[in-house]
Every structure is written in C-alpha cells, then in structure tokens.
Design an enzyme around this catalytic site. Structure first.
Site, PDB file in Angstrom:
ATOM      1  N   ALA A 250       0.800  -1.233   0.000  1.00 44.89           N
ATOM      2  CA  ALA A 250       0.000   0.000   0.000  1.00 44.89           C
ATOM      3  C   ALA A 250       0.829   1.278   0.000  1.00 44.89           C
ATOM      4  CB  ALA A 250      -0.987   0.034   1.164  1.00 44.89           C
ATOM      5  N   ALA A 251       2.141   1.177  -0.147  1.00 38.51           N
ATOM      6  CA  ALA A 251       2.946   2.393  -0.230  1.00 38.51           C
ATOM      7  C   ALA A 251       2.565   3.198  -1.465  1.00 38.51           C
ATOM      8  CB  ALA A 251       4.432   2.047  -0.268  1.00 38.51           C
ATOM      9  N   GLY A 252       2.429   2.505  -2.599  1.00 38.32           N
ATOM     10  CA  GLY A 252       2.029   3.192  -3.821  1.00 38.32           C
ATOM     11  C   GLY A 252       0.622   3.748  -3.730  1.00 38.32           C
ATOM     12  N   ASP A 253      -0.267   3.029  -3.061  1.00 34.57           N
ATOM     13  CA  ASP A 253      -1.635   3.516  -2.887  1.00 34.57           C
ATOM     14  C   ASP A 253      -1.667   4.768  -2.018  1.00 34.57           C
ATOM     15  OD1 ASP A 253      -2.595   1.375  -4.393  1.00 34.57           O
ATOM     16  OD2 ASP A 253      -2.781   0.091  -2.630  1.00 34.57           O
TER      17      ASP A 253
END
Length: 310
Positions: A250-253
């Site tokens: 979820a870093a990119g999210d």
C-alpha cells in the site's frame, strides 16, 4: 477543496509474514498472519480520507461478512461509500500477500465482486462525474470501465489520475491523451513502454515515451530512490525520506491518495510529490495495507520535523 472520486477494487488482504518469500516447490512456515482491509481502490480511497480528502468511492463488494466491515472502515475516515455495490452473487475480493523480512512482498489477487465494476456499472453512475473535480483510478477492476471513465472525465474537464497497477500488456492509445497524471512504478513503467529500467536515467527515458503518447505528467515511484516527475517542462527527482522498511504493501496507494489530496487542495504538483513521498515513507515503516496509511497530522508533523529531503 476540489472533490475527489476514486474508482477501484476492494479486497480483504490475508497478510503472511515470512523470513523469505517462497520459491517454486518450497513449503514455509509463516511468522505471523493477519486479515487486513485492502484492494488498490479501497486503499487509495482510505488514504484520501486519512489525509483529509473526503472522497467518494465507487466499488463492489460481497454481502459476506468481509465487505460490510471494510466499507464501514472507509466511512470512518470520511469516505463516501453510498454508491458502492453490494453483490449477493460474488464474494468480496481477496488478496494473498506474502511479506519477507526486508519488507518486499508477493501478491496474488482473487477479484471476486471487483469483476462487477464493469463499464455498465460505471456508466450507471456517470452522473457522479458532475460533482467530481479529480478522478483517481487503478487497474484491478475490468479495464474497459476504467478506460471509459478516464476518457469521460477528461472530456468533462476533470483532473485524471491513473495508477496503472497491475500493469496490462498495453493501454489503448486513445486513453493516454486523457491522462493528466500517470503514476507507474519501475516495473509497471517497463511493462508499458518495453524499455528496460535499472536506473533513474532509464526511468526518465521511459517516462518520455509516455509523454510522447499524450500524457501530461508522468510520476514514476522509485522506492527508496524517491519519485521522478517528468512533463514537458522538464523533470525533477524527489528523494524519499530514509525510513526503516517494514512492509511496502500500500505504499504506492498511499502515494497516489496523497497526490490526489494535494491537487484537491490546489497545491502544485511540484509540492504535491514531496508530500506524497513523506506519506508513502511513513506507510512502509508500518505493517499492512490500510493499517499502514498515516493521518494528515502525522504527515504534516513528519515534514515539519525534517522528513522531507531536497
């Protein structure tokens, strides 16, 4: 404050912690196991909500025990879920996520009800575009619907952001000119352009290929190297704050949600990217998908304390 519309998937993540990711034929014992709300669409909507964006969310979940709980969690951070579809035929989507000791992950997605986020579903709610100013989408739901809404949003003068994840073999050529922002990571950029990427310079060359297809801004997320913004005015590499990496899920999210919120507040993209870098850095220092997303107060405090590096 501009209004954000997020369209995408909702999953329940089954997160498995391991010392190392398995290789074919290998059986491993896990260190820990957790069930955590996830899905790229839901994660990005949650990030927008946690960071103060109050988005509307379009998605589909099952009427099973998982779907309702995930949607309630989104509502608690200010996400408008009034248009989410509850299916009695398909279960809520699921993802099996293996995370190793370095924070790297391996993800297998079971679409479930996400398959019902079709073009027809999106067309039935197209009137919501009138209320939106920014449309953020990913590619974990049927692609024809995503491409349709990107084109319709652009035609209606909305700001469009596409996170091309998971990356398809190709995006239709007539979609690229409708994208104000596209936000691939290195792997996704390489798949979309066919250009090998091992350095920042490689990413810049590949980003230029997307600009030539008509995209206005390309933001390449480069992990610990930060994020590269390239447009027709030039390019800038924004270094990422140094943090201990616990879990990159979820870093990119989080990054995408943060960009959307900053744009909604009228912040220039040159200022939005450092903010998104900080939010994503805080996310990788924690475990889980939505459970790792920082609040707006946490990101602001982190930046005040020098979390941003030039």
């Amino acid at each position: 404050m501009k209004k954000i519309l997020v369209i995408g998937s909702t999953n329940l993540d089954f997160v498995i912690q391991l010392d190392a990711l398995p290789v074919p034929g290998e059986t491993l014992l896990c260190k820990s196991f957790a069930q955590i709300p996830g899905g790229k669409g839901a994660n990005q909507a949650y990030a927008c909500g946690r960071l103060g964006g109050a988005p509307r969310f379009l998605s589909a979940v099952g009427t099973d025990k998982f779907g309702g709980g995930i949607i309630e969690g989104l509502k608690q951070v200010g996400v408008d879920c009034s248009s989410v579809f509850f299916s009695e035929e398909k279960n809520t989507g699921m993802a099996m996520i293996c995370v190793d000791a370095s924070g790297s992950n391996l993800i297998i997605v079971i679409p479930g009800a996400n398959e019902l986020c079709t073009k027809a579903y999106i067309q039935s709610l197209e009137s919501l575009l009138e209320e939106a100013d920014i449309v953020l989408a990913q590619l974990e739901i049927p692609l024809d619907g995503v491409y349709y809404i990107m084109k319709r949003a652009y035609e209606r003068g909305k700001i469009t952001i596409l996170n091309p994840a998971p990356a398809p073999e190709a995006i239709p050529e007539d979609v690229y000119p409708c994208l104000h922002y596209i936000t691939p990571n290195e792997t996704e950029l390489q798949k979309l352009t066919g250009h090998p990427i091992s350095t920042v310079e490689d990413a810049s060359v590949a980003a230029k290929l997307l600009l030539e297809k008509g995209v206005s801004n390309v933001i390449v997320t480069l992990g610990e190297k930060g994020a590269l913004l390239r447009n027709r005015e030039g390019e800038t590499l924004y270094a990422a704050p140094e943090v201990p990496v616990v879990d990159t899920t979820a870093a990119g999210d989080t990054f995408n949600g943060a960009v959307a919120v900053m744009l909604a507040e009228g912040v220039d993209i040159e200022q939005a990217v450092p903010f998104a870098n900080a939010a994503a850095s805080l996310a990788v220092s924690r475990r889980g998908a939505q459970t790792s997303v920082p609040s707006r107060a946490e990101v602001d405090s982190y930046l005040r304390e020098g979390g941003k590096r030039a």
